[in-house]
Scaffold this motif. Structure first.
Motif, PDB file in Angstrom:
ATOM      1  N   CYS A 190       0.894  -1.134  -0.091  1.00  0.00           N
ATOM      2  CA  CYS A 190      -0.269   0.128  -0.133  1.00  0.00           C
ATOM      3  C   CYS A 190       0.989   1.376   0.147  1.00  0.00           C
ATOM      4  O   CYS A 190       1.956   1.338   0.733  1.00  0.00           O
ATOM      5  CB  CYS A 190      -0.899   0.037   1.233  1.00  0.00           C
ATOM      6  SG  CYS A 190      -2.263  -0.871   0.930  1.00  0.00           S
ATOM      7  N   HIS A 201     -10.143   1.192   5.433  1.00  0.00           N
ATOM      8  CA  HIS A 201     -10.894   0.033   5.214  1.00  0.00           C
ATOM      9  C   HIS A 201     -10.119  -0.921   3.923  1.00  0.00           C
ATOM     10  O   HIS A 201     -10.066  -1.759   3.859  1.00  0.00           O
ATOM     11  CB  HIS A 201     -12.385   0.164   5.245  1.00  0.00           C
ATOM     12  CG  HIS A 201     -13.097   0.971   3.892  1.00  0.00           C
ATOM     13  ND1 HIS A 201     -13.076   0.271   2.685  1.00  0.00           N
ATOM     14  CD2 HIS A 201     -13.285   1.928   3.800  1.00  0.00           C
ATOM     15  CE1 HIS A 201     -13.753   1.022   1.985  1.00  0.00           C
ATOM     16  NE2 HIS A 201     -13.647   2.337   2.558  1.00  0.00           N
ATOM     17  N   LYS A 202      -9.968   0.331   2.975  1.00  0.00           N
ATOM     18  CA  LYS A 202      -9.088  -0.302   1.890  1.00  0.00           C
ATOM     19  C   LYS A 202      -7.728  -0.860   2.010  1.00  0.00           C
ATOM     20  O   LYS A 202      -7.445  -1.777   1.553  1.00  0.00           O
ATOM     21  CB  LYS A 202      -9.065   0.971   0.659  1.00  0.00           C
ATOM     22  CG  LYS A 202     -10.133   1.330   0.039  1.00  0.00           C
ATOM     23  CD  LYS A 202      -9.996   0.674  -1.289  1.00  0.00           C
ATOM     24  CE  LYS A 202     -11.557   0.813  -2.276  1.00  0.00           C
ATOM     25  NZ  LYS A 202     -11.838  -0.173  -3.073  1.00  0.00           N
ATOM     26  N   VAL A 204      -6.973  -2.107   4.866  1.00  0.00           N
ATOM     27  CA  VAL A 204      -7.404  -3.503   5.515  1.00  0.00           C
ATOM     28  C   VAL A 204      -7.552  -4.508   4.413  1.00  0.00           C
ATOM     29  O   VAL A 204      -7.157  -5.594   4.356  1.00  0.00           O
ATOM     30  CB  VAL A 204      -8.398  -3.229   6.627  1.00  0.00           C
ATOM     31  CG1 VAL A 204      -9.057  -4.558   7.189  1.00  0.00           C
ATOM     32  CG2 VAL A 204      -8.018  -2.334   7.755  1.00  0.00           C
ATOM     33  N   GLU A 205      -8.519  -4.077   3.653  1.00  0.00           N
ATOM     34  CA  GLU A 205      -9.072  -5.170   2.566  1.00  0.00           C
ATOM     35  C   GLU A 205      -7.736  -5.781   1.592  1.00  0.00           C
ATOM     36  O   GLU A 205      -7.868  -6.874   1.309  1.00  0.00           O
ATOM     37  CB  GLU A 205      -9.985  -4.143   1.565  1.00  0.00           C
ATOM     38  CG  GLU A 205     -10.982  -4.948   0.739  1.00  0.00           C
ATOM     39  CD  GLU A 205     -11.888  -3.963   0.114  1.00  0.00           C
ATOM     40  OE1 GLU A 205     -12.618  -3.453   0.882  1.00  0.00           O
ATOM     41  OE2 GLU A 205     -11.806  -3.977  -0.890  1.00  0.00           O
ATOM     42  N   THR A 206      -7.065  -4.728   1.363  1.00  0.00           N
ATOM     43  CA  THR A 206      -5.719  -5.025   0.480  1.00  0.00           C
ATOM     44  C   THR A 206      -4.938  -6.189   1.313  1.00  0.00           C
ATOM     45  O   THR A 206      -4.604  -7.272   0.701  1.00  0.00           O
ATOM     46  CB  THR A 206      -5.081  -3.843   0.263  1.00  0.00           C
ATOM     47  OG1 THR A 206      -5.675  -2.888  -0.281  1.00  0.00           O
ATOM     48  CG2 THR A 206      -3.763  -4.024  -0.695  1.00  0.00           C
ATOM     49  N   ILE A 208      -5.928  -8.084   3.753  1.00  0.00           N
ATOM     50  CA  ILE A 208      -6.717  -9.535   4.082  1.00  0.00           C
ATOM     51  C   ILE A 208      -6.725 -10.394   2.801  1.00  0.00           C
ATOM     52  O   ILE A 208      -6.479 -11.374   2.689  1.00  0.00           O
ATOM     53  CB  ILE A 208      -8.031  -9.169   4.569  1.00  0.00           C
ATOM     54  CG1 ILE A 208      -8.084  -8.543   6.029  1.00  0.00           C
ATOM     55  CG2 ILE A 208      -8.995 -10.222   4.270  1.00  0.00           C
ATOM     56  CD1 ILE A 208      -9.434  -8.095   6.445  1.00  0.00           C
ATOM     57  N   ASN A 209      -7.002  -9.405   1.623  1.00  0.00           N
ATOM     58  CA  ASN A 209      -7.027 -10.268   0.171  1.00  0.00           C
ATOM     59  C   ASN A 209      -5.694 -10.850  -0.082  1.00  0.00           C
ATOM     60  O   ASN A 209      -5.626 -11.726  -0.564  1.00  0.00           O
ATOM     61  CB  ASN A 209      -7.621  -9.284  -0.756  1.00  0.00           C
ATOM     62  CG  ASN A 209      -9.117  -8.888  -0.903  1.00  0.00           C
ATOM     63  OD1 ASN A 209      -9.879  -9.790  -0.228  1.00  0.00           O
ATOM     64  ND2 ASN A 209      -9.470  -7.977  -1.263  1.00  0.00           N
ATOM     65  N   LYS A 212      -5.228 -13.961   2.014  1.00  0.00           N
ATOM     66  CA  LYS A 212      -5.890 -15.033   1.091  1.00  0.00           C
ATOM     67  C   LYS A 212      -5.155 -15.550   0.088  1.00  0.00           C
ATOM     68  O   LYS A 212      -5.394 -16.840  -0.096  1.00  0.00           O
ATOM     69  CB  LYS A 212      -7.297 -14.524   0.854  1.00  0.00           C
ATOM     70  CG  LYS A 212      -8.286 -14.404   1.887  1.00  0.00           C
ATOM     71  CD  LYS A 212      -9.639 -13.948   1.317  1.00  0.00           C
ATOM     72  CE  LYS A 212     -10.513 -13.499   2.629  1.00  0.00           C
ATOM     73  NZ  LYS A 212     -11.589 -12.594   2.269  1.00  0.00           N
ATOM     74  N   GLU A 239      -7.603  -2.370  13.697  1.00  0.00           N
ATOM     75  CA  GLU A 239      -8.518  -2.645  12.637  1.00  0.00           C
ATOM     76  C   GLU A 239      -8.299  -4.144  12.201  1.00  0.00           C
ATOM     77  O   GLU A 239      -9.493  -4.772  12.110  1.00  0.00           O
ATOM     78  CB  GLU A 239      -8.753  -1.546  11.720  1.00  0.00           C
ATOM     79  CG  GLU A 239      -9.918  -1.334  10.879  1.00  0.00           C
ATOM     80  CD  GLU A 239     -11.121  -1.230  11.348  1.00  0.00           C
ATOM     81  OE1 GLU A 239     -11.232  -0.533  12.564  1.00  0.00           O
ATOM     82  OE2 GLU A 239     -12.051  -1.468  10.949  1.00  0.00           O
ATOM     83  N   TYR A 243     -10.117  -8.915  12.283  1.00  0.00           N
ATOM     84  CA  TYR A 243     -10.507  -9.927  11.050  1.00  0.00           C
ATOM     85  C   TYR A 243      -9.560 -11.266  10.972  1.00  0.00           C
ATOM     86  O   TYR A 243      -9.641 -11.928  10.216  1.00  0.00           O
ATOM     87  CB  TYR A 243     -10.322  -9.241   9.835  1.00  0.00           C
ATOM     88  CG  TYR A 243     -11.236  -8.205   9.417  1.00  0.00           C
ATOM     89  CD1 TYR A 243     -12.446  -8.411   8.871  1.00  0.00           C
ATOM     90  CD2 TYR A 243     -11.060  -6.835   9.800  1.00  0.00           C
ATOM     91  CE1 TYR A 243     -13.589  -7.286   8.695  1.00  0.00           C
ATOM     92  CE2 TYR A 243     -11.594  -5.781   9.665  1.00  0.00           C
ATOM     93  CZ  TYR A 243     -12.906  -5.875   9.173  1.00  0.00           C
ATOM     94  OH  TYR A 243     -13.789  -5.126   8.881  1.00  0.00           O
TER      95      TYR A 243
END
Ligand code: ADP
Ligand code: F6P
Length: 326
Positions: A190, A201-202, A204-206, A208-209, A212, A239, A243
């Motif tokens: 990032c 949140h973006k 965090v999403e980056t 987490i993805n 995965k 944050e 998850y």
């Protein structure tokens, strides 16, 4: 009596300032002009603190960081009465033009000065932040990003070994050029810059993805203009751990190492080109201008182009960072 010009360096320092001074002095001498260097930027101009500079005096400085003329931020130059003293000091020595190696602020001061008094002022852009409007490049940027890349690669080694999440804060109080280009060069997950906000949140999403997809270490390059790494890493940690078990988020602040050091080959070459161009353009009759680098060419622009507007990194480059973290 031979013709005489003056040079000073003003505002935050940047690698390559000495190379600019050298280029201006040597070019001026080449064309038969004498050069005087004022110390500590506008402070020396007001206090009449100067040294004579000849080609020999600038020998050995091409590869040195900092500025041997010293620099400062001088609030007195904001006041007309002190700018008048500065002008009188130049006139006392029959100095016919002032070369200012500076950023937005210094150019704003230089522009006022050139409007108020009968003296041509020439701006040569420097700042590691690369955020001076009107030029694609400012002296010092390349060295700063190379320094940041070298430091972050070391941090990346330990981040990978421990499978950690790491936030590295780089300079750029108002701008994200350093963070963006450094982030691309180190393959950051990032890049957070003030010009293109990226909500938490973006981020965090980056992460987490990517986890995965099997990634087990994460590097975030943060421009200081967005947040302080110490605070940001705490917020991110809180944050993320909602998850899953992401552990602690560590951080480092690179700070002033980015402002110092021997200029890169690119900065030495650009400093030399800017300096030679500035003197030749002045001798060709151009008066109040800044040196600009645009689409690969060096040219001149009116000084006032450089301030009052925000220079942004390209959206395309920001997208590159966000595609390549996939
Ligand atoms: P930079 O040139 O690197 O952007 P600063 O913004 O700190 O650095 O400005 C350097 C100096 O230029 C200031 O300390 C001041 O002496 C002068 N300066 C900046 N803005 C102005 C202004 N509006 N009027 C007169 N002088 C200014
Ligand atoms: O030279 C630009 C810059 O490095 C900014 O990125 C930073 O915020 C600022 O200078 C800090 O400089 P100083 O602490 O000298 O005011």
């Amino acid at each position: 009596m031979s013709r005489k010009i003056a040079i000073l360096t003003s505002g935050g320092d940047a690698p390559g300032l000495n190379a600019v001074i050298r280029a201006v002095v040597r070019t001026a001498n080449f064309y038969g002009l004498e050069v005087v260097g004022f110390k500590r930027g506008y402070r020396g101009l007001i206090d009449n603190d100067f040294i004579s500079l000849s080609s020999n005096d600038v020998s050995g400085f091409l590869n040195k960081g900092g500025t041997f003329l010293l620099t400062s931020r001088e609030p007195r130059f904001n006041e007309y009465q002190y700018r008048k003293i500065a002008y009188e000091n130049l006139k006392k020595q029959n100095i016919e033009a002032l070369f200012v190696v500076g950023g937005n602020g210094s150019f704003q001061g230089a522009f006022k000065f050139s409007k108020e008094f009968d003296i041509p002022v020439i701006g040569i852009p420097k700042t590691i932040d690369n955020d001076t409007y009107g030029t694609d490049y400012t002296i010092g940027f390349d060295t700063a990003i190379n320094t940041a890349v070298e430091a972050i690669e070391k941090i990346k080694d330990t981040t990978m070994s421990h499978e950690r999440i790491f936030v590295v804060e780089v300079m750029g109080r108002k701008s994200g050029f350093i963070a963006l280009e450094t982030g691309i060069a180190v393959g950051a997950d990032c890049v957070l810059i003030p010009e293109y906000p990226h909500p938490l949140h973006k981020v965090v999403e980056t992460i987490i993805n990517a986890k995965k997809r099997g990634k087990n270490f994460f590097l975030i390059v943060l421009a200081e203009g967005v947040a302080k790494a110490q605070e940001f890493s705490k917020v991110l940690e809180k944050e993320l751990n909602k998850y899953g078990d992401f552990g602690e988020v560590r951080y480092s602040v690179l700070g002033y190492i980015q402002r110092g050091g021997s200029p890169s080959a690119y900065d030495r070459v650009m400093a030399s080109r800017f300096g030679v161009f500035a003197v030749k353009e002045y001798l060709n009759g151009n008066k109040n201008f800044m040196v600009s680098f645009e689409k690969g060419n060096i040219l001149s622009k009116p000084l006032e182009v450089s301030f009052g507007k925000i220079k942004k990194p390209s959206l395309e480059e920001f997208e590159i960072a966000n595609i390549l973290n996939y």
